[in-house]
Design an enzyme around this catalytic site. Structure first.
Site, short mmCIF file in Angstrom:
data_model
loop_
_atom_site.label_atom_id
_atom_site.label_comp_id
_atom_site.label_asym_id
_atom_site.label_seq_id
_atom_site.Cartn_x
_atom_site.Cartn_y
_atom_site.Cartn_z
N ASP A 1 0.85 -1.19 0.00
CA ASP A 1 0.00 0.00 0.00
C ASP A 1 0.89 1.25 0.00
O ASP A 1 1.71 1.42 0.89
CB ASP A 1 -0.87 -0.05 1.28
CG ASP A 1 -1.99 0.96 1.26
OD1 ASP A 1 -1.85 1.99 0.56
OD2 ASP A 1 -3.00 0.72 1.94
N GLU B 1 -0.66 -10.75 -8.80
CA GLU B 1 -1.81 -10.17 -9.49
C GLU B 1 -1.57 -8.70 -9.78
O GLU B 1 -1.89 -8.19 -10.84
CB GLU B 1 -3.07 -10.35 -8.63
CG GLU B 1 -3.61 -11.77 -8.59
CD GLU B 1 -2.76 -12.76 -7.80
OE1 GLU B 1 -1.86 -12.32 -7.05
OE2 GLU B 1 -2.99 -13.97 -7.94
#
Lengths: 443, 231
Positions: free
Chosen positions: B129, B205
């Site tokens: 993040d 991903e």
């Protein structure tokens, strides 16, 4: 009414006593011959933090303007209007906002007892005082006031007293010089950090003189870090089942450390080996002293409204006798335990009941003297504090000191506009219970 | 949800100490039937493993190592769990994917509850993040104070792998790792020959998403230096 005393701190020999009421530090000296306390110093935290807030608001404003400017240049080519710069406004709490308390918390003395340090809540600062007992007016001389990025919560000094270590509620520890001037806030870098609120910090010394910082947090962790090489973690002490609120390093037990917190146990550790030596289960001992104050908040209460939660607020010891003393927040009893210095085993020795709930506990290390401050606000009683001394075989309430203290404080506070308050203006006196984690966030 | 606040009090399960961790539940294939003890311990950790792509590609590459993904988001953890169960079931005859698993954990707080000192050989921080706002920087997974904890659980010569598509975050991670006395950056030559870097660039991903968008991927790897003499 006179505001209750939030905390106290005594010199090792017990002759000088510092205590906090609201945003003031008071200093008393015990005159053994006359059997009385004499006021020798006082400091009022009258910091107006609007300047620091203003500076912060201005800084943030500048940053946002710069950011907007950068974005504007990206979207329109050169058609930007220069935004006008307004004077920063200090945000004022609106009606119904929670009151702001200018607490002074966690006083500490340097090891040589020439300096007094404390944390202020008003501007999140560390304050350092020189203790000048030759000054008859006031022995507290403010040497520096160091603002910190986050609320400081515990402090200690390194073994040479050159550095103060301040642990904050954001989980960081800062090392600040006791001598040199104030450092710009932007230049402050933490020397170590937890991702958790720090509750206590102590410095241990290995046999060869090397130092270790021991920090406790509300995630059950007690961490040991080398100092000054704080990038090297030595170990964690595993075994606390709830938040840790207090650490205590005795001088008489090799490598012993005591801790207390929200898990109804008082632990004894060997910080060298990392072993948990003993855990005294206090649940039965304190059971008779628990009451409505220990009922869990409604939101977390069970169906029969019987869920009790309590926490050890503070553990202290003495310099030359192998005892520890502690109390559970919002109870009237102080518990004194004997410790086997070789194996760390803790055994209850005495329970001493106070007339009111205990707010704070401190120890004059070599005088074998405890000072307790008491929550006497709902009574007409003026016992603000109690002293307990050791007579060689047992601990006894020192009635002479109690009376002398009461007399001194009543006289001193009679006309003091700061400490005379309405009952509704009493500062929050209990801070430990709120450390309990609730796990409200599920995702 | 895309984010989870690492400072909140989550409903988390974690052992009181690494000794109390129940690893056999996660890696039943590596339990000694006679003694019930684990035959191996976890040596590779993917911190913030997301949807588990890296774990799945690392599994055959390091078949003799136990690999653990740690993820704070409940739903994402459940998804990875299901994914691993399905893989294990589909490869029952070869016992593939027995060496990977996932845990819901806040590794910024509880890493030392899971791992002993010097237990790990590799730690991955893939597309963490970015926490763009300056006042949120402490929420970043790489900070100078947290690096000391990573150095504690990493063995000497162990490697920290980082990859991100956010240049600002990349520079931040490099700066903090370079400033930390227990880490040293590995060269681009080293990166080019390392199979984990290869997997990390292509497996996750997030990595694939960046690939589709033809975005940049910034890699930086650091080795855990020996602990200097304590003064």
């Amino acid at each position: 009414m006179i505001h209750p005393i939030q905390s106290s701190l005594a010199t090792k020999d017990g002759t000088v006593l510092f205590f906090v009421v609201k945003n003031t530090i008071h200093t008393l000296r015990w005159e053994e011959g006359r059997g009385e306390f004499v006021a020798i110093g006082m400091w009022v935290d009258d910091a107006d933090n609007s300047d620091t807030i203003k500076a912060k608001v201005r800084e943030e404003q500048q940053r946002q303007l710069a950011e907007n400017e950068a974005k504007r240049q990206k979207t329109n080519d050169g058609n930007s209007n220069k935004p006008s710069i307004k004077e920063a406004k200090v945000p004022v709490p609106g009606q119904g906002a929670p009151p702001v308390f200018k607490h002074i918390r966690n006083m500490a003395l340097s090891r040589d007892e020439t300096l007094l340090m404390a944390c202020t809540d008003s501007d999140k600062a560390l304050v350092v005082f020189e203790l000048d007992y030759t000054n008859a007016e006031n022995c507290l001389k403010l040497r520096k006031r160091q603002p910190l990025p986050k609320r400081p919560n515990a402090l200690t000094t390194t073994t040479d007293d050159k550095t103060v270590l301040v642990a904050d509620k954001f989980g960081d520890v800062y090392a600040l010089s006791t001598k040199e001037g104030v450092v710009q806030e932007a230049a402050l870098e933490p020397i170590l950090g937890h991702v958790s609120l720090l509750t206590d910090i102590v410095v241990a010394k290995e046999a060869d003189g090397k130092q270790l910082i021991i920090t406790a947090d509300r995630d059950e962790h007690i961490r040991i870090t080398h100092y000054p090489q704080t990038f090297v973690i030595n170990k964690w002490l595993y075994g606390s089942k709830q938040f840790v609120s207090t650490l205590c390093l005795p001088s008489w037990g090799p490598n012993l450390l005591f801790s207390g917190g929200g898990d109804s146990l008082v632990h004894s550790w060997n910080w060298e080996s990392g072993k948990l030596l003993d855990s005294l289960d206090i649940s039965e001992i304190v059971e008779p002293y628990l009451g409505d104050a220990q009922l869990a908040p409604e939101k977390f209460q069970n169906e029969t409204n019987s869920l009790i939660e309590y926490a050890v607020a503070k553990v202290v010891t003495f310099a030359n006798i192998p005892y520890i003393a502690f109390f559970v927040e919002q109870t009237k009893v102080v518990l004194i335990c004997r410790v086997d210095p070789d194996i760390g085993a803790i055994t209850l020795a005495q329970k001493i009941e106070m007339p009111f709930n205990i707010i704070s506990l401190s120890s004059a290390l070599s005088a074998n003297l405890l000072t307790l401050t008491l929550d006497n606000r709902d009574s007409d009683d003026s016992r603000f504090a109690a002293f307990i001394s050791y007579d060689g075989t047992e601990f006894l309430v020192d009635a002479e000191k109690n009376n002398a203290f009461e007399k001194c404080v009543l006289h001193k506070f009679e006309n003091d506009p700061i400490v005379n308050v309405e009952p509704r203006d009493v500062y929050p006196l209990y801070h430990i219970a709120s450390l309990r984690k609730r796990g409200e966030h599920f995702s | 949800r895309a984010h989870s606040n690492p400072f909140s009090d989550h409903q988390l399960e974690y052992p009181l100490s690494p000794d109390e961790m129940d690893w056999d539940r996660l890696y039943p294939h590596f339990v000694d039937e006679a003694t019930g003890a684990m035959t191996k311990e976890v040596t590779i950790a993917d911190i913030g493993c997301g949807f588990g792509g890296l774990l799945i590609d690392l599994s055959p590459a390091f078949a003799d190592k136990l690999i653990l993904g740690m993820e704070i988001r409940v739903q994402v953890t459940n998804y990875v769990e299901d994914r691993i169960i399905a893989l294990r079931t589909n490869h029952a005859e070869t016992n593939a994917y027995q060496n990977i698993n996932v845990l819901r954990a806040n590794s910024m707080k509880f890493l030392p509850n899971f791992f002993h000192k010097a237990q790990l050989e590799k730690m991955f921080f893939c597309f963490p993040d970015p926490h763009f706002k300056q006042r949120k920087h402490k929420a970043r997974i790489i900070t100078n104070t947290l690096l000391s904890e990573y150095a504690y659980v990493l063995k000497e010569g162990g490697v920290v792998y980082t990859i991100t598509d956010v240049l600002d975050l990349h520079e931040w991670m490099v700066k903090h790792l370079e400033e930390h006395p227990l880490f040293e950056r590995l060269s681009t030559e080293w990166e080019d020959q390392d199979e984990c870097v290869e997997i990390m660039r292509n497996a996750t991903e997030e990595g694939k998403k960046v690939e589709r968008k033809k975005g940049a991927k910034y890699v930086a790897c650091f080795t855990r230096l020996p602990t200097p003499e304590i003064v």
